[in-house]
Design a protein around this motif. Structure first.
Motif, PDB file in Angstrom:
ATOM      1  N   LEU A 109      28.040 112.602  51.679  1.00 56.40           N
ATOM      2  CA  LEU A 109      27.876 112.607  53.135  1.00 56.40           C
ATOM      3  C   LEU A 109      28.791 111.586  53.796  1.00 56.40           C
ATOM      4  N   GLU A 110      29.191 111.903  55.007  1.00 56.68           N
ATOM      5  CA  GLU A 110      29.901 110.984  55.882  1.00 56.68           C
ATOM      6  C   GLU A 110      29.214 111.034  57.236  1.00 56.68           C
ATOM      7  N   ILE A 111      28.621 109.904  57.641  1.00 53.65           N
ATOM      8  CA  ILE A 111      27.821 109.838  58.865  1.00 53.65           C
ATOM      9  C   ILE A 111      28.407 108.774  59.786  1.00 53.65           C
ATOM     10  N   PRO A 112      28.664 109.104  61.045  1.00 55.39           N
ATOM     11  CA  PRO A 112      29.190 108.085  61.969  1.00 55.39           C
ATOM     12  C   PRO A 112      28.137 107.015  62.257  1.00 55.39           C
ATOM     13  N   ILE A 113      28.584 105.767  62.349  1.00 51.80           N
ATOM     14  CA  ILE A 113      27.682 104.664  62.690  1.00 51.80           C
ATOM     15  C   ILE A 113      27.634 104.560  64.209  1.00 51.80           C
ATOM     16  N   ILE A 114      26.506 104.934  64.793  1.00 51.25           N
ATOM     17  CA  ILE A 114      26.428 104.920  66.254  1.00 51.25           C
ATOM     18  C   ILE A 114      26.399 103.474  66.756  1.00 51.25           C
ATOM     19  N   GLN A 115      26.653 103.305  68.037  1.00 48.88           N
ATOM     20  CA  GLN A 115      26.827 101.973  68.617  1.00 48.88           C
ATOM     21  C   GLN A 115      25.596 101.088  68.419  1.00 48.88           C
ATOM     22  N   GLU A 116      24.400 101.628  68.611  1.00 46.69           N
ATOM     23  CA  GLU A 116      23.180 100.829  68.482  1.00 46.69           C
ATOM     24  C   GLU A 116      22.999 100.325  67.049  1.00 46.69           C
ATOM     25  N   LEU A 117      23.285 101.165  66.069  1.00 42.70           N
ATOM     26  CA  LEU A 117      23.163 100.741  64.680  1.00 42.70           C
ATOM     27  C   LEU A 117      24.196  99.672  64.356  1.00 42.70           C
ATOM     28  N   GLN A 118      25.401  99.825  64.856  1.00 36.33           N
ATOM     29  CA  GLN A 118      26.441  98.823  64.606  1.00 36.33           C
ATOM     30  C   GLN A 118      26.036  97.478  65.199  1.00 36.33           C
ATOM     31  N   ARG A 119      25.408  97.520  66.387  1.00 31.98           N
ATOM     32  CA  ARG A 119      24.944  96.271  67.015  1.00 31.98           C
ATOM     33  C   ARG A 119      23.912  95.572  66.137  1.00 31.98           C
ATOM     34  N   LEU A 120      22.980  96.352  65.574  1.00 30.12           N
ATOM     35  CA  LEU A 120      21.951  95.767  64.710  1.00 30.12           C
ATOM     36  C   LEU A 120      22.572  95.156  63.452  1.00 30.12           C
ATOM     37  N   ILE A 121      23.571  95.839  62.898  1.00 28.44           N
ATOM     38  CA  ILE A 121      24.237  95.326  61.698  1.00 28.44           C
ATOM     39  C   ILE A 121      24.968  94.019  62.015  1.00 28.44           C
ATOM     40  N   ASP A 122      25.628  93.978  63.163  1.00 29.25           N
ATOM     41  CA  ASP A 122      26.439  92.816  63.520  1.00 29.25           C
ATOM     42  C   ASP A 122      25.599  91.563  63.757  1.00 29.25           C
ATOM     43  N   VAL A 123      24.398  91.727  64.327  1.00 31.89           N
ATOM     44  CA  VAL A 123      23.612  90.543  64.709  1.00 31.89           C
ATOM     45  C   VAL A 123      22.591  90.143  63.657  1.00 31.89           C
ATOM     46  N   THR A 124      22.474  90.911  62.575  1.00 35.01           N
ATOM     47  CA  THR A 124      21.494  90.573  61.539  1.00 35.01           C
ATOM     48  C   THR A 124      22.184  89.834  60.406  1.00 35.01           C
ATOM     49  N   PRO A 125      21.834  88.553  60.195  1.00 36.21           N
ATOM     50  CA  PRO A 125      22.503  87.775  59.138  1.00 36.21           C
ATOM     51  C   PRO A 125      22.142  88.301  57.754  1.00 36.21           C
ATOM     52  N   SER A 126      23.134  88.414  56.902  1.00 32.19           N
ATOM     53  CA  SER A 126      22.914  88.847  55.532  1.00 32.19           C
ATOM     54  C   SER A 126      24.038  88.320  54.663  1.00 32.19           C
ATOM     55  N   ALA A 127      23.648  87.626  53.599  1.00 29.73           N
ATOM     56  CA  ALA A 127      24.650  87.070  52.680  1.00 29.73           C
ATOM     57  C   ALA A 127      24.764  87.919  51.420  1.00 29.73           C
ATOM     58  N   GLY A 128      24.017  89.004  51.371  1.00 27.63           N
ATOM     59  CA  GLY A 128      24.027  89.855  50.181  1.00 27.63           C
ATOM     60  C   GLY A 128      25.094  90.934  50.260  1.00 27.63           C
ATOM     61  N   THR A 129      25.099  91.794  49.290  1.00 30.37           N
ATOM     62  CA  THR A 129      26.077  92.882  49.230  1.00 30.37           C
ATOM     63  C   THR A 129      25.595  94.117  49.969  1.00 30.37           C
TER      64      THR A 129
END
Length: 350
Positions: free
Chosen positions: A238-258
């Motif tokens: 599958l190839e799914i576009p990352i919508i703007q709201e999901l990208q915002r959540l990814i950007d502001v959530t700290p994560s040091a893992g893989t």
């Protein structure tokens, strides 16, 4: 001798004679006296040198009879039909079949050629309070006998003639908009709980895929991956576009893992571990009947309400047939059809 030696028991008989015994590992040995004499010390050293424990008998697993259900299960577990399955599927199916062999006075010792539909049906009915478990048992036995037919151990499949129990036709609860809002109010943007909701709702994927998503799956704003379920037998890319709201959540959530979502120790979740963690997040929001899989259904329902076709929804969820998609989106489709029908009625009345 001033120090009392180990493993000794000393008493006096009815004639006043001192008796000395050496006791260890349940073995009792009479020693010559008196206590501290050369004879006593000689006997004591001999007794101490002898390990009185009984040798441990190794359990020898008795080979099951070649005609038994247990023997058939053992052969199935060795076959490529079984080993090619996903490890989790192997674990679940093995547990079901082993339980099947142990129930009803050790059914596994009975001849597999004598198993009839009525026997499986009776077992199914005993499990009627748990229809999903009963259906899982039927499915596992069906696969066992398909193996038996393919490998010329038997010429029939009694489980094929046993009907599944009717469970909840709607399956797990589908999240409503109000429930999503309640969860979001409890878990603000920037928390791992909120990102987990966003990943599930905006990708429509199973938890086995959600726990694997990470930066290495992102290509030019798209999630590119192979679904975990069926990856060995019927892989779905599958190839799914990352919508703007999901990208915002990814950007502001700290994560040091893989991975995007991780444990408190910055380690990837296992699928079961994530399910347990998400269960707690739901409970904290008072959503005791909601689950992570319900968000997959909610994603499909939202797409249906937006007018997406079954094929478009399948392109997101990764379903190969429309059967599950129709079940997921039945309520949304009814709502759209009702709106369309009444809008036409309104236009005719004008």
């Amino acid at each position: 001798m001033t120090r009392r030696l180990k493993y000794l028991a000393i008493d006096t008989d009815r004639h006043g004679n001192e008796r000395i015994y050496f006791r260890r590992h349940g073995v009792k040995t009479r020693l010559r006296g008196p206590y501290g004499s050369d004879e006593f010390l000689t006997d004591y050293q001999k007794a101490l040198a002898v390990d009185g424990r009984k040798p441990v008998q190794k359990k020898v697993c008795k080979e099951p009879e070649r005609t038994s259900i247990r023997w058939l299960c053992v052969q199935y577990f060795k076959s490529s039909m079984f080993t090619s399955l996903d490890p989790r599927t192997q674990k679940v199916r093995r547990a079901i079949l082993e339980k099947f062999c142990l129930n009803n006075n050790n059914d596994g010792t009975k001849p597999f050629a004598m198993l009839l539909p009525k026997h499986i049906r009776a077992r199914r009915d005993d499990m009627s309070e748990f229809p999903e478990a009963a259906n899982g048992m039927i499915k596992a036995v069906r696969q066992l006998y398909r193996f038996a037919i393919n490998y010329d151990h038997h010429d029939g499949n009694p489980a094929e003639k046993v009907e599944y129990l009717r469970g909840n036709p709607e399956g797990l609860h589908t999240w409503t908009i109000a429930e999503v809002a309640k969860y979001e109010a409890t878990h603000p943007v920037g928390t791992m709980a909120r990102l987990a909701l966003g990943l599930a709702l905006y990708t429509g994927q199973r938890r086995s895929d959600l726990v694997n998503f990470g930066p290495n799956h992102v290509q030019d704003g798209w999630l590119v991956f192979r679904q975990h379920k069926g990856r060995k037998t019927k892989p779905v890319h599958l190839e799914i576009p990352i919508i703007q709201e999901l990208q915002r959540l990814i950007d502001v959530t700290p994560s040091a893992g893989t991975t995007f979502i991780s444990t408190a120790f910055n380690k990837p979740f296992t699928s079961n571990g994530f399910g347990n963690r998400f269960r707690k997040w739901c409970d904290e929001a008072g959503l005791f009947h909601c689950s992570v899989h319900g968000l997959r259904k909610a994603a499909a329902s939202r797409l249906a309400e937006l007018g997406c076709t079954e094929q478009e929804i399948m392109a997101i969820t990764g379903h190969r047939t429309s059967k599950e998609v129709v079940r997921y989106t039945r309520a949304a489709s009814q709502k759209l059809r009702a709106k369309s029908a009444l809008s036409r009625m309104s236009s005719e009345a004008e």
